[in-house]
Design a protein around this motif. Structure first.
Motif, short mmCIF file in Angstrom:
data_model
loop_
_atom_site.label_atom_id
_atom_site.label_comp_id
_atom_site.label_asym_id
_atom_site.label_seq_id
_atom_site.Cartn_x
_atom_site.Cartn_y
_atom_site.Cartn_z
N ASP A 140 -1.80 -6.28 -0.66
CA ASP A 140 -0.98 -5.94 0.50
C ASP A 140 -1.11 -7.03 1.56
OD1 ASP A 140 0.34 -3.37 2.02
OD2 ASP A 140 -0.98 -4.50 3.38
N ALA A 164 -3.25 -6.04 4.53
CA ALA A 164 -4.67 -5.90 4.18
C ALA A 164 -5.31 -7.26 3.98
CB ALA A 164 -4.80 -5.05 2.92
N LEU A 198 0.81 -1.22 0.00
CA LEU A 198 0.00 0.00 0.00
C LEU A 198 0.84 1.27 0.00
CD1 LEU A 198 -3.06 -0.71 2.33
CD2 LEU A 198 -3.11 0.08 -0.04
N PHE A 258 -4.03 -3.67 -5.29
CA PHE A 258 -3.06 -3.84 -4.21
C PHE A 258 -3.32 -5.17 -3.51
CE2 PHE A 258 -3.49 0.62 -5.04
CZ PHE A 258 -2.21 1.13 -4.90
N LEU A 311 -7.48 -0.46 8.38
CA LEU A 311 -7.15 -0.23 6.97
C LEU A 311 -7.54 1.16 6.49
CD1 LEU A 311 -7.80 -3.52 4.98
CD2 LEU A 311 -5.68 -2.24 5.21
N LEU A 347 0.31 3.54 -2.90
CA LEU A 347 -0.96 4.22 -3.15
C LEU A 347 -0.80 5.72 -3.39
CD1 LEU A 347 -4.04 4.17 -3.37
CD2 LEU A 347 -4.14 4.36 -0.87
N VAL A 366 -8.12 -2.20 -3.29
CA VAL A 366 -7.29 -2.74 -2.21
C VAL A 366 -7.99 -4.00 -1.72
CG1 VAL A 366 -6.29 -2.33 0.06
CG2 VAL A 366 -6.51 -0.43 -1.57
N ILE A 413 -4.92 3.88 5.17
CA ILE A 413 -4.99 4.45 3.83
C ILE A 413 -5.07 5.97 3.90
CG2 ILE A 413 -6.48 4.66 1.79
CD1 ILE A 413 -7.08 1.64 2.16
N VAL A 449 -12.01 -0.87 -0.87
CA VAL A 449 -11.27 -1.67 0.10
C VAL A 449 -12.16 -2.83 0.52
CG1 VAL A 449 -9.99 -1.65 2.27
CG2 VAL A 449 -10.15 0.45 0.90
#
Length: 412
Positions: A191, A194, A27, A189, A56, A30, A152, A60, A102
């Motif tokens: 991640d 995440a 991330l 992403f 998260l 981003l 994400v 972010i 997300v």
């Protein structure tokens, strides 16, 4: 493989720009992506649990350094139309110029429809695919520019890089379908942090769709083009190796491998493979599962996949014995020539059921209390599924599908 057709070398493929950021601290890329897109007022779109039970959205927001203008956190399973309309209203309120989705399937698909609403500025029903009895469905052309989207993932999903979406809708329509290639993400992403926020039970549920499609597409491996063949082979390899490992604590590689398998399934579609309608059995099971998912609360789409695949193989497998055989061989079955098509269908259906049960999935819906008398209504909904029946190929199999649906719903 014992396919009746050879690989096709007449096809059309297309490649859309996409950047993938994977691994620990993925991330961190981003802010660069937002800057590249010229986005300064992004709206985070997610579900309630992601916002309230993980860090998260806060992470972010911190990473974005002032480029996040707000959060909408009420996208629920199936992306109900009401939440999509509320998210679009929130985006207008904060003057959003980008969307950061997300979550997994419902959130990612929902964000695409939010972008369509904002760009087209007209009601959902006017943008949705039009279904007509006894005629191919018509996908609407949505020409307006769409704001950039960044996905994400909190769990592996085959929804991560597509242009199509569906939302739950009120009234007789039950769900609406949309397509706009301009809503494909600019970046995704994977991640590790995440992906670790999803409990293993949730990850196993959302990832089963990737596992299921991986197997289904192996039924049409030898009849697709060479580009799609490569995606199908490796997607199934990754899914089969990684899905059983989802219960292992700290196995970030399993979740990232399943994300990769999901992206390969998206690439299969771009390369002209049409994975969502690759053969009769996948179409029938997929359409039936989606119909049940959209009509009844509490039944996930993966639960429907697990239930209807064996049922449709048993009901229709004799119609496409080469596909049926290929599915069995993908699961390691040794299937000698000479057995009858009906026997082949029964054996492969039983093997698929055992495989799904071994992964922790029930292969019927007998525990849900849905009467078999609902089967005529469900087959009508299934035959209106654009991905599965855009060319009306399922229509001649209506009676067999309805019988299989009834047997899946309740003991006969």
């Amino acid at each position: 493989m014992h396919q009746s057709k050879s690989v096709t070398h007449t096809f059309h493929a297309r490649t859309y720009p996409l950047r993938v950021h994977a691994g620990a601290d993925a991330l961190a890329a981003l802010p660069m992506e937002l800057q590249r897109a010229g986005a300064s007022r992004a709206l985070i779109v997610c579900g309630r649990s992601v916002h309230e039970r993980t860090d998260l959205t806060q992470r972010i927001g911190t990473l974005a350094g002032g480029r996040v203008a707000g959060i909408y956190s009420r996208i629920s399973e199936g992306a109900p139309a009401e939440s999509i309309e509320e998210a679009a209203a929130k985006a207008r309120e904060v003057g959003a110029d980008a969307l950061i989705a997300v979550g997994a399937g419902s959130v990612i698909k929902g964000a695409r429809v939010v972008a369509m609403l904002l760009g087209e500025n007209r009601p959902l029903v006017e943008m949705a695919t039009v279904h007509r009895d006894d005629a191919p469905a018509v996908s609407q052309r949505l020409e307006a520019p769409k704001m950039p989207i960044f996905n994400v993932l909190t769990s592996p999903s085959s929804a991560q890089n597509r242009g199509g979406s569906a939302v739950r809708y009120r009234g007789d329509a039950h769900h609406l379908e949309f397509f706009d290639p301009k809503t494909r993400p600019q970046a995704v992403f994977w991640d590790s942090h995440a992906l670790a926020t999803a409990p293993s039970t949730l990850a196993r549920s959302t990832s089963f769709e990737i596992y299921w499609w991986g197997l289904m597409c192996m039924g049409a491996l030898e009849t697709t083009n060479p580009l799609a063949q490569a995606s199908r082979r490796h997607a199934w390899h990754l899914a089969r190796q990684s899905y059983p490992r989802l219960g292992r604590e700290g196995d970030a590689a399993a979740r990232i491998d399943l994300c990769a398998a999901g992206l390969l399934q998206n690439r299969d579609e771009e390369d002209g493979g049409r994975p969502w309608s690759c053969h009769l059995l996948a179409r029938a099971a997929y359409a039936s599962a989606v119909a049940v998912f959209n009509h009844y609360d509490g039944i996930t789409q993966p639960r429907g996949y697990a239930a209807f695949a064996p049922a449709m193989i048993r009901a229709l497998g004799a119609c496409v014995p080469d596909v049926t055989r290929a599915l069995g061989e993908a699961l390691g079955m040794m299937l000698p020539d000479g057995s009858g098509d009906a026997e082949l269908a029964e054996r492969v259906a039983a093997r698929v059921a055992r495989d799904f049960q071994g992964q922790g999935w029930r292969t019927d819906l007998h525990d849900r209390g849905i009467p078999a008398a609902d089967a005529p209504m469900l087959i009508a909904l299934a035959l209106r599924n654009y991905n599965a029946n855009h060319d009306r190929l399922l229509d001649p199999h209506r009676e067999a599908m309805q019988t299989a649906i009834a047997a899946t719903l309740a003991p006969q």
